[in-house]
Design an enzyme around this catalytic site. Structure first.
Site, PDB file in Angstrom:
ATOM      1  N   ALA A  10       0.826  -1.210   0.000  1.00 40.21           N
ATOM      2  CA  ALA A  10       0.000   0.000   0.000  1.00 40.21           C
ATOM      3  C   ALA A  10       0.857   1.256   0.000  1.00 40.21           C
ATOM      4  CB  ALA A  10      -0.907  -0.007   1.226  1.00 40.21           C
ATOM      5  N   GLY A  12       2.192   2.706  -2.916  1.00 38.98           N
ATOM      6  CA  GLY A  12       2.181   3.450  -4.182  1.00 38.98           C
ATOM      7  C   GLY A  12       1.368   4.731  -4.084  1.00 38.98           C
ATOM      8  N   ARG A  16      -2.200   7.161 -11.601  1.00 37.88           N
ATOM      9  CA  ARG A  16      -3.264   7.100 -12.605  1.00 37.88           C
ATOM     10  C   ARG A  16      -4.626   7.541 -12.054  1.00 37.88           C
ATOM     11  NH1 ARG A  16      -1.455   1.055 -14.189  1.00 37.88           N
ATOM     12  NH2 ARG A  16      -0.623   1.241 -12.075  1.00 37.88           N
ATOM     13  N   GLN A  73       8.206   1.904   2.998  1.00 37.27           N
ATOM     14  CA  GLN A  73       9.014   1.871   1.773  1.00 37.27           C
ATOM     15  C   GLN A  73       9.250   3.331   1.397  1.00 37.27           C
ATOM     16  OE1 GLN A  73       6.995   0.711  -1.822  1.00 37.27           O
ATOM     17  NE2 GLN A  73       8.855  -0.100  -2.772  1.00 37.27           N
ATOM     18  N   ASN A 170      -1.949 -12.004 -14.074  1.00 32.78           N
ATOM     19  CA  ASN A 170      -1.491 -12.045 -12.693  1.00 32.78           C
ATOM     20  C   ASN A 170      -2.388 -11.111 -11.893  1.00 32.78           C
ATOM     21  OD1 ASN A 170      -0.096 -11.882 -10.282  1.00 32.78           O
ATOM     22  ND2 ASN A 170       1.451 -10.464 -11.087  1.00 32.78           N
ATOM     23  N   ASN A 228      -6.727   0.979 -10.737  1.00 30.21           N
ATOM     24  CA  ASN A 228      -5.631   1.908 -10.997  1.00 30.21           C
ATOM     25  C   ASN A 228      -6.122   3.287 -11.421  1.00 30.21           C
ATOM     26  OD1 ASN A 228      -3.651  -0.060 -10.491  1.00 30.21           O
ATOM     27  ND2 ASN A 228      -3.872  -0.847 -12.573  1.00 30.21           N
ATOM     28  N   ARG A 333     -31.817  16.805  10.646  1.00 30.77           N
ATOM     29  CA  ARG A 333     -30.390  17.140  10.725  1.00 30.77           C
ATOM     30  C   ARG A 333     -29.757  16.549  11.991  1.00 30.77           C
ATOM     31  NH1 ARG A 333     -30.564  23.303  10.069  1.00 30.77           N
ATOM     32  NH2 ARG A 333     -28.351  23.063  10.556  1.00 30.77           N
TER      33      ARG A 333
HETATM   34  C1  UD1 Z   1       0.809  -5.300 -10.532  1.00 38.15           C
HETATM   35  C2  UD1 Z   1       1.633  -6.481 -11.063  1.00 38.15           C
HETATM   36  C3  UD1 Z   1       0.925  -7.062 -12.285  1.00 38.15           C
HETATM   37  C4  UD1 Z   1      -0.477  -7.469 -11.915  1.00 38.15           C
HETATM   38  C5  UD1 Z   1      -1.232  -6.310 -11.266  1.00 38.15           C
HETATM   39  C6  UD1 Z   1      -2.537  -6.802 -10.692  1.00 38.15           C
HETATM   40  C7  UD1 Z   1       3.970  -5.980 -10.603  1.00 38.15           C
HETATM   41  C8  UD1 Z   1       5.260  -5.523 -11.178  1.00 38.15           C
HETATM   42  N1  UD1 Z   1       2.945  -6.012 -11.440  1.00 38.15           N
HETATM   43  O1  UD1 Z   1       0.804  -4.290 -11.535  1.00 38.15           O
HETATM   44  O2  UD1 Z   1       1.635  -8.184 -12.761  1.00 38.15           O
HETATM   45  O3  UD1 Z   1      -1.160  -7.914 -13.072  1.00 38.15           O
HETATM   46  O4  UD1 Z   1      -0.477  -5.743 -10.178  1.00 38.15           O
HETATM   47  O5  UD1 Z   1      -3.339  -5.762 -10.228  1.00 38.15           O
HETATM   48  O6  UD1 Z   1       3.891  -6.322  -9.446  1.00 38.15           O
HETATM   49  N2  UD1 Z   1       3.231  -0.728  -4.571  1.00 38.15           N
HETATM   50  C9  UD1 Z   1       4.051  -0.447  -3.515  1.00 38.15           C
HETATM   51  N3  UD1 Z   1       5.328  -0.036  -3.765  1.00 38.15           N
HETATM   52  C10 UD1 Z   1       5.823   0.096  -5.011  1.00 38.15           C
HETATM   53  C11 UD1 Z   1       4.962  -0.201  -6.102  1.00 38.15           C
HETATM   54  C12 UD1 Z   1       3.676  -0.622  -5.842  1.00 38.15           C
HETATM   55  O7  UD1 Z   1       3.644  -0.563  -2.349  1.00 38.15           O
HETATM   56  O8  UD1 Z   1       7.004   0.468  -5.150  1.00 38.15           O
HETATM   57  C13 UD1 Z   1       1.860  -1.184  -4.272  1.00 38.15           C
HETATM   58  C14 UD1 Z   1       0.797  -0.239  -4.802  1.00 38.15           C
HETATM   59  O9  UD1 Z   1       0.409   0.684  -3.808  1.00 38.15           O
HETATM   60  C15 UD1 Z   1      -0.343  -1.192  -5.139  1.00 38.15           C
HETATM   61  C16 UD1 Z   1       0.358  -2.503  -5.440  1.00 38.15           C
HETATM   62  O10 UD1 Z   1       1.644  -2.400  -4.924  1.00 38.15           O
HETATM   63  O11 UD1 Z   1      -1.209  -1.382  -4.049  1.00 38.15           O
HETATM   64  C17 UD1 Z   1       0.413  -2.791  -6.934  1.00 38.15           C
HETATM   65  O12 UD1 Z   1       1.126  -1.755  -7.584  1.00 38.15           O
HETATM   66  P1  UD1 Z   1       0.651  -1.172  -8.973  1.00 38.15           P
HETATM   67  O13 UD1 Z   1       1.560  -0.070  -9.362  1.00 38.15           O
HETATM   68  O14 UD1 Z   1      -0.788  -0.893  -8.941  1.00 38.15           O
HETATM   69  O15 UD1 Z   1       0.959  -2.423  -9.916  1.00 38.15           O
HETATM   70  P2  UD1 Z   1       0.297  -2.766 -11.301  1.00 38.15           P
HETATM   71  O16 UD1 Z   1       0.912  -1.927 -12.361  1.00 38.15           O
HETATM   72  O17 UD1 Z   1      -1.165  -2.757 -11.191  1.00 38.15           O
HETATM   73 CA    CA Z   2      -2.613  -2.187  -9.600  1.00 39.60          CA
END
Ligand code: UD1
Ligand code: CA
Length: 454
Positions: A10, A12, A16, A73, A170, A228, A333
């Site tokens: 969690a 990220g 988008r 992170q 995936n 996303n 209210r």
């Molecule tokens: C990711 C998967 C993809 C899969 C998809 C499913 C990878 C590289 N790709 O892509 O194969 O089909 O999920 O929904 O894993 N996050 C972090 N730190 C980071 C990056 C991400 O905590 O450095 C967290 C984000 O907050 C999110 C989750 O990881 O909750 C997934 O990251 P996101 O960037 O949404 O990955 P996708 O591009 O959707």
């Molecule tokens: Ca995602």
């Protein structure tokens, strides 16, 4: 059954989403996405639950409180890097670690449970949850060998045209043998289009090391949807709404048009209650049995007791008794408490007031900062005058009082038990019990007045 741990990603930002709110905190049916994930994980009873936080760490922690432990992170270098941060809390543990994304709010405990069962039955070092997507664009694709065994996962951005034709995706949810996971993460590189450390690369590394990797394909793609952007968010909202509505219908609630009925994840509704189109139940509202609500009504963080009828009305932060009739077009209210068998009719506004059993305000009234007893009749157009431009004052009306049409009760004021306030009165002084109070100019009729003007 071996020990089970969960890591929820969690950290990220959710670029988008184009939002100042961090992605995993965007609500689906009024509950933040990451809270949905934590609730499902909690239902399965893991020994340790670790959330990886980064962007908006403080607000995410505020939401999840002590339901999970946290690792930070600092820089978002990819999902593999994110999981690596959890090593400090999971190092040396023997067992299965489930990794989930905070942006898959529709995933159910049932599906996570099936993934775990498959993983343990196969005796695999890693098992990925996959699904068949109608439109797999954006997802990582599952690449299988000629025997149908999982070989690796390729991200959409890194995939060849041929790989992009694969519809098995995936879902971003996996089971790993805890020790193998952290051992392999150290070997994950970032030589890819996004320059990120990809968690899915662990699958290929394990495979190449001769370890067993497996896949569990769920038939429910919609559960695994990763949110996303705002379009996916609205789709998730719709699916969750349908799920919540189906749940309540199975519990004995009638919905005339479920597509137009919105119930928060945290509301509860009693059996034989009817919800009509355009009804929106927000927050932690509790609705009793045999109620009839809607059409076009909004109820937020309120309690509504059995047998109450509410039509075309808005109710916030209030308690409504049994067999009350509200509306059409009433507004209750915050901080109001309405007793049993009360009638609140059209164009009546109630604010921060208590209304005793059997009282009525049937038409065109304002009742604010008031304490109204039982069996009071508040007639058409009567209002409490609670505000002098600076301060608010209280009106007290005791049991059985009758407030005539268009009366103004200038607060602070008390109307005694069974008193009668004549229509059109402007009451500035207390009225004793059993008294009749008239406070209005006496009528004079000027005979033949109009004739004289001709
Ligand atoms: C990711 C998967 C993809 C899969 C998809 C499913 C990878 C590289 N790709 O892509 O194969 O089909 O999920 O929904 O894993 N996050 C972090 N730190 C980071 C990056 C991400 O905590 O450095 C967290 C984000 O907050 C999110 C989750 O990881 O909750 C997934 O990251 P996101 O960037 O949404 O990955 P996708 O591009 O959707
Ligand atoms: Ca995602």
């Amino acid at each position: 059954m071996s020990s089970r741990f969960a890591v929820i990603l969690a950290a990220g930002q959710g670029t988008r989403m184009k939002s100042s709110l961090y992605k995993v905190l965007h609500p689906v049916c009024e509950k933040p996405m990451v809270q949905h994930v934590v609730d499902q994980v909690t239902a399965l009873g893991f020994e340790k639950k670790v959330a990886v936080v980064g962007f908006g760490a403080e607000v995410v922690k505020q939401q999840l409180g002590d339901q999970v432990s946290y690792v930070v992170q600092e820089e978002q270098l990819g999902t593999g890097h994110a999981v690596m941060q959890a090593e400090s809390l999971l190092k040396g543990e023997q067992g299965t670690t489930v990794v989930l994304c905070g942006d898959t709010p529709l995933l159910t405990a049932e599906t996570i449970g099936k993934l775990l069962d498959c993983h343990e039955k196969e005796g695999a070092k890693a098992t990925v949850l996959t699904a068949i997507a109608e439109d797999p664009a954006g997802y990582g694709r599952i690449i299988r060998d000629e025997k149908g065994l999982v070989e690796r996962i390729v991200e959409h951005k890194d995939a060849s045209d041929q790989e992009r034709n694969v519809c098995e995706i995936n879902t971003g949810t996996y089971c790993f043998d805890n020790a193998s996971l952290f051992a392999m993460l150290k070997q994950v590189g970032n030589d890819n289009v996004q320059g990120e450390y990809y968690l899915p690369d662990v699958i290929e590394l394990l495979k190449n090391a001769g370890e067993k990797v497996a896949a569990y394909q769920t038939p429910h793609f919609e559960e695994t949807m990763g949110v996303n952007d705002r379009i996916a968010l609205s789709e998730a909202e719709n699916i969750m709404k349908r799920r919540i509505n189906h749940y309540w219908m199975r519990q004995g609630v009638t919905m005339i048009d479920p597509a137009q009925t919105y119930i928060s994840s945290e509301a509860t509704i009693g059996r034989d209650t009817v919800l009509r189109p355009g009804t929106i139940i927000h927050g932690k509202t509790v609705i009793g049995e045999n109620c009839d609500i809607g059409p076009h009504s909004e109820i937020k963080d309120s309690v509504v007791d059995n047998g109450t009828v509410i039509s075309q009305s808005v109710i916030h932060d209030s308690e409504i008794g049994k067999a009350v009739r509200i509306g059409p077009f009433a507004h209750i209210r915050p901080q109001s408490t309405i007793g049993d068998d009360v009638r609140i009719g059209n164009f009546v506004e109630i604010k921060k007031s208590t209304i005793g059993n059997g009282s009525k305000a049937s038409h065109l009234s304002y009742i604010g900062d008031s304490e109204i007893g039982e069996g009071v009749n508040f007639s058409c157009g009567a209002v409490t005058v609670n505000y002098d431009g600076k301060n608010k004052f209280k009106t007290i009306i005791e049991d059985g009082a009758f407030i005539g049409c268009n009366a103004n009760l200038i607060a602070p004021v008390t109307i005694g038990k069974n008193a009668l306030v004549a229509a059109g009165s402007t009451i500035t002084d207390d009225v004793p019990s059993e008294a009749l109070s008239i406070a209005r100019a006496r009528q004079t009729n000027k005979e033949e007045y109009q004739k004289g003007k001709q």
